[in-house]
Design a protein around this motif. Sequence first.
Motif, mmCIF file in Angstrom:
data_model
loop_
_atom_site.group_PDB
_atom_site.id
_atom_site.type_symbol
_atom_site.label_atom_id
_atom_site.label_comp_id
_atom_site.label_asym_id
_atom_site.label_seq_id
_atom_site.Cartn_x
_atom_site.Cartn_y
_atom_site.Cartn_z
ATOM 1 N N VAL A 471 0.842 -1.211 0.000
ATOM 2 C CA VAL A 471 0.000 0.000 0.000
ATOM 3 C C VAL A 471 0.871 1.253 0.000
ATOM 4 C CG1 VAL A 471 -1.667 1.328 1.356
ATOM 5 C CG2 VAL A 471 -1.977 -1.144 1.062
ATOM 6 N N ASP A 472 1.951 1.246 0.813
ATOM 7 C CA ASP A 472 2.858 2.401 0.883
ATOM 8 C C ASP A 472 3.509 2.698 -0.461
ATOM 9 O OD1 ASP A 472 2.295 2.814 3.517
ATOM 10 O OD2 ASP A 472 4.103 1.829 4.288
ATOM 11 N N HIS A 473 3.692 1.639 -1.292
ATOM 12 C CA HIS A 473 4.345 1.806 -2.606
ATOM 13 C C HIS A 473 3.356 1.798 -3.761
ATOM 14 C CE1 HIS A 473 7.873 0.828 -0.139
ATOM 15 N NE2 HIS A 473 8.584 1.436 -1.077
ATOM 16 N N GLN A 474 2.115 2.190 -3.430
ATOM 17 C CA GLN A 474 1.074 2.346 -4.467
ATOM 18 C C GLN A 474 0.931 1.090 -5.353
ATOM 19 O OE1 GLN A 474 3.583 5.122 -4.346
ATOM 20 N NE2 GLN A 474 2.269 5.717 -2.637
ATOM 21 N N SER A 475 1.015 -0.085 -4.726
ATOM 22 C CA SER A 475 0.814 -1.391 -5.383
ATOM 23 C C SER A 475 1.836 -1.694 -6.474
ATOM 24 C CB SER A 475 -0.609 -1.482 -5.977
ATOM 25 O OG SER A 475 -1.580 -1.343 -4.964
ATOM 26 N N SER A 508 -9.194 -2.175 -6.173
ATOM 27 C CA SER A 508 -10.226 -1.217 -5.768
ATOM 28 C C SER A 508 -9.594 -0.040 -5.022
ATOM 29 C CB SER A 508 -11.257 -1.915 -4.875
ATOM 30 O OG SER A 508 -12.054 -0.963 -4.205
ATOM 31 N N ASN A 509 -9.827 1.157 -5.554
ATOM 32 C CA ASN A 509 -9.317 2.353 -4.875
ATOM 33 C C ASN A 509 -9.900 2.506 -3.471
ATOM 34 O OD1 ASN A 509 -7.728 3.115 -7.043
ATOM 35 N ND2 ASN A 509 -9.339 4.381 -7.972
ATOM 36 N N GLU A 510 -11.144 2.134 -3.320
ATOM 37 C CA GLU A 510 -11.795 2.240 -2.023
ATOM 38 C C GLU A 510 -11.117 1.329 -0.999
ATOM 39 O OE1 GLU A 510 -14.320 3.443 0.979
ATOM 40 O OE2 GLU A 510 -14.017 4.320 -1.016
ATOM 41 N N ASP A 511 -10.825 0.071 -1.402
ATOM 42 C CA ASP A 511 -10.149 -0.850 -0.485
ATOM 43 C C ASP A 511 -8.747 -0.352 -0.120
ATOM 44 O OD1 ASP A 511 -12.155 -2.623 -0.070
ATOM 45 O OD2 ASP A 511 -11.309 -4.281 -1.208
ATOM 46 N N ILE A 512 -8.037 0.148 -1.114
ATOM 47 C CA ILE A 512 -6.670 0.654 -0.859
ATOM 48 C C ILE A 512 -6.712 1.845 0.091
ATOM 49 C CG2 ILE A 512 -4.666 1.769 -1.918
ATOM 50 C CD1 ILE A 512 -4.811 -1.218 -2.453
ATOM 51 N N PHE A 513 -7.693 2.747 -0.112
ATOM 52 C CA PHE A 513 -7.826 3.909 0.773
ATOM 53 C C PHE A 513 -8.118 3.466 2.202
ATOM 54 C CE2 PHE A 513 -10.720 7.025 2.787
ATOM 55 C CZ PHE A 513 -9.818 8.076 2.917
ATOM 56 N N ARG A 514 -9.055 2.522 2.371
ATOM 57 C CA ARG A 514 -9.404 2.051 3.717
ATOM 58 C C ARG A 514 -8.220 1.349 4.383
ATOM 59 N NH1 ARG A 514 -14.427 -1.543 3.835
ATOM 60 N NH2 ARG A 514 -14.018 -1.342 6.093
ATOM 61 N N SER A 516 -5.064 1.997 3.749
ATOM 62 C CA SER A 516 -4.058 3.022 4.048
ATOM 63 C C SER A 516 -4.338 3.697 5.388
ATOM 64 C CB SER A 516 -4.036 4.055 2.921
ATOM 65 O OG SER A 516 -3.116 5.080 3.230
ATOM 66 N N TYR A 517 -5.577 4.190 5.589
ATOM 67 C CA TYR A 517 -5.838 4.856 6.869
ATOM 68 C C TYR A 517 -5.956 3.840 8.001
ATOM 69 C CZ TYR A 517 -11.034 4.235 6.728
ATOM 70 O OH TYR A 517 -12.312 3.752 6.720
ATOM 71 N N GLY A 518 -6.322 2.590 7.667
ATOM 72 C CA GLY A 518 -6.389 1.546 8.692
ATOM 73 C C GLY A 518 -5.019 1.268 9.297
ATOM 74 N N PHE A 519 -4.010 1.168 8.425
ATOM 75 C CA PHE A 519 -2.645 0.979 8.927
ATOM 76 C C PHE A 519 -2.241 2.130 9.854
ATOM 77 C CE2 PHE A 519 -1.926 -1.867 5.161
ATOM 78 C CZ PHE A 519 -1.613 -2.994 5.900
#
Length: 529
Positions: A471-475, A508-514, A516-519
């Motif tokens: 996630v930190d490296h934009q997949s 999914s951008n939504e999953d990646i966003f969630r 990211s803030y989850g971490f």
Amino acid sequence: MDFRSVLRVLKQENRLEILRSEITVEDEISEICLFENGAQNIRKKLYIGNIEEIISWIKAEADSPEKGAGLSAIIGIKERDFEDESVSRHLAYSLENGMISNYALIREEHTLKALQAVNNIMQKKLKTSYQVIELMALAMRGADLKSILKVSEKTLENPVIIIDAGFKILDVSSMEDIDDDIWKANIRRGYCSYEFIKEVHKIDQIRPFPHNSDVYEVNCSFSAYVKSCSKIFNKDRLVGYVIMLKKREIENALIEEYLPMVGSSVCEVLLRTKEHKGVFGSQEENLIHELIHGGDEELIKIRFKINQIELPEKMSCLMMKTNEYLNSIQATTFLKEQIKNILPGAFCLEEQGNLLVICRLSQDGRLTSEEERRLLGLFQQGVIHMGMSSPCTDIMALKDAYGQSAQLYKISKRLQIEKEIMYFSDYSFYIMLSNLNEKDLLQYAHPALNILRKYDQIHNGELYKTLQVLVDHQSQMVKTAEALSIHRNSLSYRINKIIELTGLDLSSNEDIFRLSYGFKVEKYCRVAV
């Protein structure tokens, strides 16, 4: 009072004509004597007599083997003797040979009047000395600023106002005796008016003010009263002014001696008062201090302009915390010098035990890599934290910038971040979390993180870390594999296992966003991984 001051009072307040004078020594006069009773050649004595007595004494002194220090003399002379070469010769001889240090010639018929006037001067001087001693004793006994000013107003018979070097009003003796509408408004607002500040600077350009506490007058067309002013210094640094609104006429000698002592007493009080600690900084430091604590916006901008203080177009607040070993004047001064060397044009001030730096930023809103590299070296010299606010272009935004930089220290403690220049933009999410109820935060973390964490604990795996780095490296697979130091095939295996366990859609951008803030939420809440 010295000889020059005595002559000034004789001329201005007693209307005595000084025909001629010579002054070679500025010593204080301690005693007044008549020449007719004999004279001792002692520098601090002032003798009054006629020219015949003086010349007779000069001749006797010329024959004496003992030489004195040079007395002062006020000499009555007849009009016919004024141009007498013999008189001039004897006086010149007495100066050259240390018999007389200072003298003044007056008309002989004014000799008695001069004696009476000088006696009055010395009596008033003695009274003023007692008043000064009383004032200084009051300050030394721990009196507050208001008490000092009330005693000063009683002595001077006029209201007294204290302002700092940036024209902020610190206190006033009393409001009851001030009927000047301009100064009433100034005191209510807490700052001198723009017109007064401008007038002071105009006078300074025409006739520079003394770099000492000597009294001078400021006359403003818009104000009803003349202001007698004396500068307040601490270790040669201007920290403020004593202003007396001259509503009632009083003797200049009292003003000239007493007003500077008010300044000295006020300085003693300010030095021990925490709320006024900021006045001992530079003009820039004082203005920035007011700025970050919400001072009057209009007046602050005016004062910046009048004092020709220019801040960078794009700037930021950098807050530095130091360890206990650096909390000394010498260490702090040395650190300030280093910072100004690394960040040219920066403004440094101490603020609640921290160093606050207003510095220029590059176009990308950060320091240059070279500036960062050199600042990081300060972590080896006792600095324990550096926090940088968001960029700002308006000086009034510095108050919020200061708040941001202060918040970063709390986050550094929470996340256990060391030896890093923390930018607000990098940690703004964590600051947002800090303002929420911590007990409720974890419910916003993606449930997949809990699944992976438990799996890793059972199987001694690294799926949680793998997903975090991805996630930190934009997949980006290549960069993620390099960061984890594993082969791409191993990374692909781990990702497939993550999808199998969690059902995540990593496209999914939504999953990646969630995620990211989850971490970030779990990092903030210090969830064990």
